[in-house]
Design an enzyme around this catalytic site. Sequence first.
Site, mmCIF file in Angstrom:
data_model
loop_
_atom_site.group_PDB
_atom_site.id
_atom_site.type_symbol
_atom_site.label_atom_id
_atom_site.label_comp_id
_atom_site.label_asym_id
_atom_site.label_seq_id
_atom_site.Cartn_x
_atom_site.Cartn_y
_atom_site.Cartn_z
ATOM 1 N N ASN A 1 0.875 -1.174 0.000
ATOM 2 C CA ASN A 1 0.000 0.000 0.000
ATOM 3 C C ASN A 1 0.912 1.224 0.000
ATOM 4 O O ASN A 1 1.467 1.586 1.028
ATOM 5 C CB ASN A 1 -0.877 -0.039 1.259
ATOM 6 C CG ASN A 1 -1.697 1.236 1.421
ATOM 7 O OD1 ASN A 1 -1.820 2.033 0.482
ATOM 8 N ND2 ASN A 1 -2.252 1.429 2.610
ATOM 9 N N TRP A 2 1.063 1.824 -1.170
ATOM 10 C CA TRP A 2 2.003 2.949 -1.274
ATOM 11 C C TRP A 2 1.458 4.259 -0.712
ATOM 12 O O TRP A 2 2.177 5.246 -0.631
ATOM 13 C CB TRP A 2 2.409 3.138 -2.746
ATOM 14 C CG TRP A 2 3.434 2.142 -3.192
ATOM 15 C CD1 TRP A 2 4.026 1.171 -2.427
ATOM 16 C CD2 TRP A 2 3.998 2.011 -4.505
ATOM 17 N NE1 TRP A 2 4.915 0.449 -3.190
ATOM 18 C CE2 TRP A 2 4.920 0.952 -4.460
ATOM 19 C CE3 TRP A 2 3.810 2.711 -5.708
ATOM 20 C CZ2 TRP A 2 5.661 0.558 -5.578
ATOM 21 C CZ3 TRP A 2 4.538 2.314 -6.810
ATOM 22 C CH2 TRP A 2 5.458 1.252 -6.747
ATOM 23 N N LYS A 3 0.166 4.284 -0.419
ATOM 24 C CA LYS A 3 -0.446 5.521 0.114
ATOM 25 C C LYS A 3 -0.160 6.682 -0.840
ATOM 26 O O LYS A 3 -0.123 6.487 -2.051
ATOM 27 C CB LYS A 3 0.023 5.783 1.542
ATOM 28 C CG LYS A 3 -0.112 4.529 2.414
ATOM 29 C CD LYS A 3 0.103 4.759 3.875
ATOM 30 C CE LYS A 3 -0.049 3.431 4.617
ATOM 31 N NZ LYS A 3 0.031 3.541 6.056
ATOM 32 N N HIS B 1 -9.403 1.293 4.686
ATOM 33 C CA HIS B 1 -8.144 1.486 5.406
ATOM 34 C C HIS B 1 -8.368 2.475 6.553
ATOM 35 O O HIS B 1 -9.153 3.411 6.425
ATOM 36 C CB HIS B 1 -7.065 2.019 4.443
ATOM 37 C CG HIS B 1 -5.714 2.030 5.065
ATOM 38 N ND1 HIS B 1 -5.296 3.050 5.887
ATOM 39 C CD2 HIS B 1 -4.705 1.132 5.016
ATOM 40 C CE1 HIS B 1 -4.070 2.766 6.318
ATOM 41 N NE2 HIS B 1 -3.689 1.611 5.797
ATOM 42 N N GLU C 1 -6.737 4.909 7.587
ATOM 43 C CA GLU C 1 -6.527 6.325 7.251
ATOM 44 C C GLU C 1 -7.749 6.892 6.547
ATOM 45 O O GLU C 1 -8.078 8.077 6.717
ATOM 46 C CB GLU C 1 -5.254 6.477 6.398
ATOM 47 C CG GLU C 1 -3.997 6.319 7.263
ATOM 48 C CD GLU C 1 -2.795 5.737 6.538
ATOM 49 O OE1 GLU C 1 -2.773 5.736 5.293
ATOM 50 O OE2 GLU C 1 -1.865 5.268 7.232
ATOM 51 N N GLU D 1 -5.332 -4.603 10.805
ATOM 52 C CA GLU D 1 -4.309 -3.575 10.968
ATOM 53 C C GLU D 1 -4.592 -2.758 12.222
ATOM 54 O O GLU D 1 -5.392 -1.819 12.186
ATOM 55 C CB GLU D 1 -4.313 -2.638 9.760
ATOM 56 C CG GLU D 1 -3.996 -3.314 8.456
ATOM 57 C CD GLU D 1 -3.415 -2.317 7.456
ATOM 58 O OE1 GLU D 1 -2.281 -2.525 7.021
ATOM 59 O OE2 GLU D 1 -4.090 -1.314 7.139
ATOM 60 N N GLY E 1 2.554 2.646 10.705
ATOM 61 C CA GLY E 1 3.510 3.730 10.515
ATOM 62 C C GLY E 1 4.196 4.180 11.796
ATOM 63 O O GLY E 1 4.833 5.229 11.836
ATOM 64 N N SER F 1 3.510 -1.762 10.445
ATOM 65 C CA SER F 1 4.958 -1.798 10.643
ATOM 66 C C SER F 1 5.599 -3.145 10.312
ATOM 67 O O SER F 1 6.546 -3.572 10.979
ATOM 68 C CB SER F 1 5.318 -1.349 12.063
ATOM 69 O OG SER F 1 4.884 -0.015 12.281
ATOM 70 N N GLY G 1 2.899 -0.925 4.342
ATOM 71 C CA GLY G 1 2.971 0.489 3.973
ATOM 72 C C GLY G 1 4.415 0.918 3.774
ATOM 73 O O GLY G 1 5.020 0.681 2.725
ATOM 74 N N GLY G 2 4.997 1.527 4.800
ATOM 75 C CA GLY G 2 6.340 2.105 4.732
ATOM 76 C C GLY G 2 7.383 1.220 4.070
ATOM 77 O O GLY G 2 8.096 1.649 3.152
HETATM 78 P P1 PGA Z 1 2.892 0.568 7.678
HETATM 79 O O1 PGA Z 1 1.419 0.729 7.030
HETATM 80 O O2 PGA Z 1 3.440 -0.729 7.125
HETATM 81 O O3 PGA Z 1 3.646 1.766 7.229
HETATM 82 O O4 PGA Z 1 2.701 0.507 9.147
HETATM 83 C C1 PGA Z 1 0.565 -0.369 6.872
HETATM 84 C C2 PGA Z 1 -0.730 0.098 6.249
HETATM 85 O O5 PGA Z 1 -1.173 1.201 6.564
HETATM 86 O O6 PGA Z 1 -1.336 -0.620 5.422
#
Ligand code: PGA
Length: 252
Positions: free
Chosen positions: A9-11, A95, A97, A167, A173, A213, A234-235
């Site tokens: 997930n590149w956001k 998600h 966010e 999640e 993050g 994470s 994500g990251g």
């Molecule tokens: P993260 O994000 O790996 O940066 O914690 C995961 C996500 O939001 O899908």
Amino acid sequence: MRTPLIAANWKMNNTVSESLKFVAATMLELKTLRQVDVVIAPPYTALYSMNVALAETEISLGAQNMHWEESGAYTGEISASFLKDVGCKYIIIGHSERRQYFNETDETVNLRIQTALRHDLIPIVCVGETLEERESDRTWEVIERQLTGGLRDIAINDYTKFVIAYEPVWAIGTGKTATPEQAQEIHSQIRGYLESKYGREASSAMRLLYGGSVKGANSAELMSKEDIDGALVGGASLDAKQFAEIVRNSQR
Ligand code: PGA
């Protein structure tokens, strides 16, 4: 047996040229995929070019969100058929966010899931509790509510094409991963919930991802747990080496 699934997930990261560079770097690291499904969900603007680039690989394309209506006066929104048109196979829905910053609710998650299934997009439905909810012992109550609202009246034809991602919001993050035991505990509760709703065969075919994470270094241990079938990353998915390590660690 469930095929592991690793989804990036590149956001709101990566331009078109950065996205294409990433594909080239990742393929150098990975070469071929063995018994693992890999998905990249870049920003909308990179979808078209990524579809072209990924056609030469075994990696699938996904999107990070979509509207539930087919078309019309919804300024700024993207429909399921637009995503199909540029080669998307997966869609991330709900998600945290989106829930936190864009008022996504269990009801709109439900509408999006209905639309995704109608268009043969594989939903990756996200659920998870905040730190405050965990500390007040409401973790399962929150996840059960998200599942019940999100999956209301949802009939699934092919259970291998329906994915849930657990999640914990406090792990996204932040560098704070849930321990493999904490994650497994919730995953097993989610599978139990799915079993009571759709039956045993269905629940054992559905893939449950952990997200929050995940990195190369902690992925093998997470993935060794019985009910953890992959990761939503994500990251660490912005770094080709890290991402490739996570993929390698998930191969069965
Ligand atoms: P993260 O994000 O790996 O940066 O914690 C995961 C996500 O939001 O899908």
